[in-house]
Design a protein around this motif. Structure first.
Motif, PDB file in Angstrom:
ATOM      1  N   ARG A   1      45.220  90.265   4.582  1.00  0.00           N
ATOM      2  CA  ARG A   1      46.641  89.914   4.588  1.00  0.00           C
ATOM      3  C   ARG A   1      46.912  88.560   5.231  1.00  0.00           C
ATOM      4  NH1 ARG A   1      48.401  95.713   6.270  1.00  0.00           N
ATOM      5  NH2 ARG A   1      48.474  96.658   4.214  1.00  0.00           N
ATOM      6  N   GLY A   2      46.068  88.143   6.117  1.00  0.00           N
ATOM      7  CA  GLY A   2      46.307  86.907   6.854  1.00  0.00           C
ATOM      8  C   GLY A   2      45.817  85.685   6.109  1.00  0.00           C
ATOM      9  N   GLN A   3      45.456  84.688   6.872  1.00  0.00           N
ATOM     10  CA  GLN A   3      44.990  83.432   6.298  1.00  0.00           C
ATOM     11  C   GLN A   3      43.588  83.554   5.714  1.00  0.00           C
ATOM     12  OE1 GLN A   3      45.350  80.462   9.298  1.00  0.00           O
ATOM     13  NE2 GLN A   3      47.585  80.403   9.171  1.00  0.00           N
ATOM     14  N   LEU A   4      42.920  84.672   5.979  1.00  0.00           N
ATOM     15  CA  LEU A   4      41.586  84.878   5.430  1.00  0.00           C
ATOM     16  C   LEU A   4      41.616  84.980   3.910  1.00  0.00           C
ATOM     17  CD1 LEU A   4      38.678  85.188   6.394  1.00  0.00           C
ATOM     18  CD2 LEU A   4      39.019  87.642   6.391  1.00  0.00           C
ATOM     19  N   LEU A   5      42.763  85.343   3.363  1.00  0.00           N
ATOM     20  CA  LEU A   5      42.895  85.439   1.909  1.00  0.00           C
ATOM     21  C   LEU A   5      42.704  84.075   1.250  1.00  0.00           C
ATOM     22  CD1 LEU A   5      43.424  87.383  -0.390  1.00  0.00           C
ATOM     23  CD2 LEU A   5      45.848  86.934  -0.157  1.00  0.00           C
ATOM     24  N   VAL A   6      42.992  83.013   1.965  1.00  0.00           N
ATOM     25  CA  VAL A   6      42.779  81.661   1.442  1.00  0.00           C
ATOM     26  C   VAL A   6      41.308  81.261   1.591  1.00  0.00           C
ATOM     27  CG1 VAL A   6      43.450  79.240   1.711  1.00  0.00           C
ATOM     28  CG2 VAL A   6      45.150  81.044   2.004  1.00  0.00           C
ATOM     29  N   VAL A   7      40.637  81.780   2.602  1.00  0.00           N
ATOM     30  CA  VAL A   7      39.251  81.427   2.879  1.00  0.00           C
ATOM     31  C   VAL A   7      38.288  82.150   1.925  1.00  0.00           C
ATOM     32  CG1 VAL A   7      37.440  81.531   4.657  1.00  0.00           C
ATOM     33  CG2 VAL A   7      39.778  80.936   5.279  1.00  0.00           C
ATOM     34  N   VAL A   8      38.636  83.360   1.489  1.00  0.00           N
ATOM     35  CA  VAL A   8      37.736  84.166   0.657  1.00  0.00           C
ATOM     36  C   VAL A   8      37.354  83.449  -0.639  1.00  0.00           C
ATOM     37  CG1 VAL A   8      37.566  86.317  -0.660  1.00  0.00           C
ATOM     38  CG2 VAL A   8      38.355  86.362   1.695  1.00  0.00           C
ATOM     39  N   PRO A   9      38.282  82.843  -1.401  1.00  0.00           N
ATOM     40  CA  PRO A   9      37.836  82.114  -2.603  1.00  0.00           C
ATOM     41  C   PRO A   9      36.933  80.924  -2.303  1.00  0.00           C
ATOM     42  CG  PRO A   9      40.184  82.560  -2.725  1.00  0.00           C
ATOM     43  CD  PRO A   9      39.743  82.938  -1.346  1.00  0.00           C
ATOM     44  N   VAL A  10      37.149  80.271  -1.186  1.00  0.00           N
ATOM     45  CA  VAL A  10      36.282  79.147  -0.811  1.00  0.00           C
ATOM     46  C   VAL A  10      34.876  79.654  -0.503  1.00  0.00           C
ATOM     47  CG1 VAL A  10      35.911  77.319   0.891  1.00  0.00           C
ATOM     48  CG2 VAL A  10      38.217  77.776   0.030  1.00  0.00           C
TER      49      VAL A  10
ATOM     50  N   ARG B   1      38.301 103.419   6.300  1.00  0.00           N
ATOM     51  CA  ARG B   1      38.500 103.551   4.860  1.00  0.00           C
ATOM     52  C   ARG B   1      37.548 104.630   4.351  1.00  0.00           C
ATOM     53  NH1 ARG B   1      36.754  98.752   1.119  1.00  0.00           N
ATOM     54  NH2 ARG B   1      38.594  97.708   1.870  1.00  0.00           N
ATOM     55  N   PRO B   2      38.050 105.584   3.574  1.00  0.00           N
ATOM     56  CA  PRO B   2      37.135 106.588   3.033  1.00  0.00           C
ATOM     57  C   PRO B   2      36.190 105.952   2.004  1.00  0.00           C
ATOM     58  CG  PRO B   2      39.341 106.893   2.147  1.00  0.00           C
ATOM     59  CD  PRO B   2      39.429 105.812   3.183  1.00  0.00           C
ATOM     60  N   VAL B   3      34.995 106.484   1.922  1.00  0.00           N
ATOM     61  CA  VAL B   3      34.013 105.967   0.971  1.00  0.00           C
ATOM     62  C   VAL B   3      34.386 106.487  -0.419  1.00  0.00           C
ATOM     63  CG1 VAL B   3      31.590 105.928   0.305  1.00  0.00           C
ATOM     64  CG2 VAL B   3      32.217 105.912   2.714  1.00  0.00           C
TER      65      VAL B   3
ATOM     66  N   ALA C   1      41.820  95.691   3.536  1.00  0.00           N
ATOM     67  CA  ALA C   1      43.088  95.074   3.126  1.00  0.00           C
ATOM     68  C   ALA C   1      43.825  94.480   4.321  1.00  0.00           C
ATOM     69  CB  ALA C   1      43.963  96.100   2.421  1.00  0.00           C
ATOM     70  N   GLU C   2      43.675  95.087   5.479  1.00  0.00           N
ATOM     71  CA  GLU C   2      44.342  94.578   6.674  1.00  0.00           C
ATOM     72  C   GLU C   2      43.820  93.191   7.057  1.00  0.00           C
ATOM     73  OE1 GLU C   2      44.362  98.978   6.621  1.00  0.00           O
ATOM     74  OE2 GLU C   2      42.754  97.506   6.518  1.00  0.00           O
ATOM     75  N   VAL C   3      42.574  92.941   6.797  1.00  0.00           N
ATOM     76  CA  VAL C   3      41.978  91.643   7.117  1.00  0.00           C
ATOM     77  C   VAL C   3      42.424  90.592   6.098  1.00  0.00           C
ATOM     78  CG1 VAL C   3      39.782  90.407   7.314  1.00  0.00           C
ATOM     79  CG2 VAL C   3      40.012  92.692   8.278  1.00  0.00           C
TER      80      VAL C   3
END
Length: 186
Positions: free
Chosen positions: A47-56, A90-92, A43-45
């Motif tokens: 939060r940034g601009q990567l959230l826009v890149v993930v759908p692409v 992150r716990p499994v 989730a920390e990753v």
């Protein structure tokens, strides 16, 4: 310049001729890849601009299922999972592990189906339904076997996780050997 114009015309013709079944299957690829990435990445990753890149990134295997994109997205999903577990502690969680695995499998199997379908193919709904029912059967079988292995191993510590990992590797080797034997038998 005429090659660029010809490609643009071919792309426009492809978009106007696309049939409903291949379009829906490609949407399924997009959503399963997106769910896998969102569940795997920390989730920390996101939060940034990567959230826009993930759908692409999730759209790439839907657009090019015969290319390298399904493998790239699968590797990014697994890498995100490892990063979340090791880098962000992150716990499994078993539900998240099964959800990521299911998303990866659905994305993979839908890419396999779409790769052999022309974009303008008229597909009998029974074909798609049988394909999806087989995928659901594989996912249910995997979930039941996974929970059974986790319970049998008594995952309470590192030794339980090692036993589950070894059992999974043994099953993977046996399945690979069986597939190799079946291919040679033809």
């Amino acid at each position: 310049m005429s090659a660029v114009v010809a490609r643009a015309r071919a792309a426009r013709r492809a978009v106007t001729r696309i049939a409903l079944a291949p379009l829906l299957l490609r949407a399924g690829i997009f959503f399963s890849a997106l769910v896998g990435l969102l569940l795997a990445l920390p989730a920390e990753v996101l939060r940034g601009q990567l959230l826009v890149v993930v759908p692409v990134v999730a759209l790439l295997p839907a657009v090019g299922p015969r290319r390298i994109w399904p493998t790239v997205v699968a590797l990014l999903t697994v890498g995100g999972w490892v990063l979340a577990i090791d880098g962000y502690d992150r716990p499994v969680a078993l539900w998240r592990l099964f959800a990521v695995a299911a998303a990866l499998y659905l994305s993979h199997t839908l890419c396999a189906l779409v790769a052999v379908l022309p974009y303008d193919a008229v597909v009998d709904p029974a074909v798609v339904l049988r394909w999806l029912l087989r995928a659901v059967a594989v996912l249910l079988g995997t979930a039941v076997l996974g929970v059974l292995l986790v319970e049998l191993a008594g995952v309470g510590g590192a030794q339980g996780l090692e036993a589950v990992t070894v059992a999974g590797l043994v099953v993977a080797v046996l399945v690979t050997a069986l597939l190799g034997w079946l291919l040679r038998r033809r």
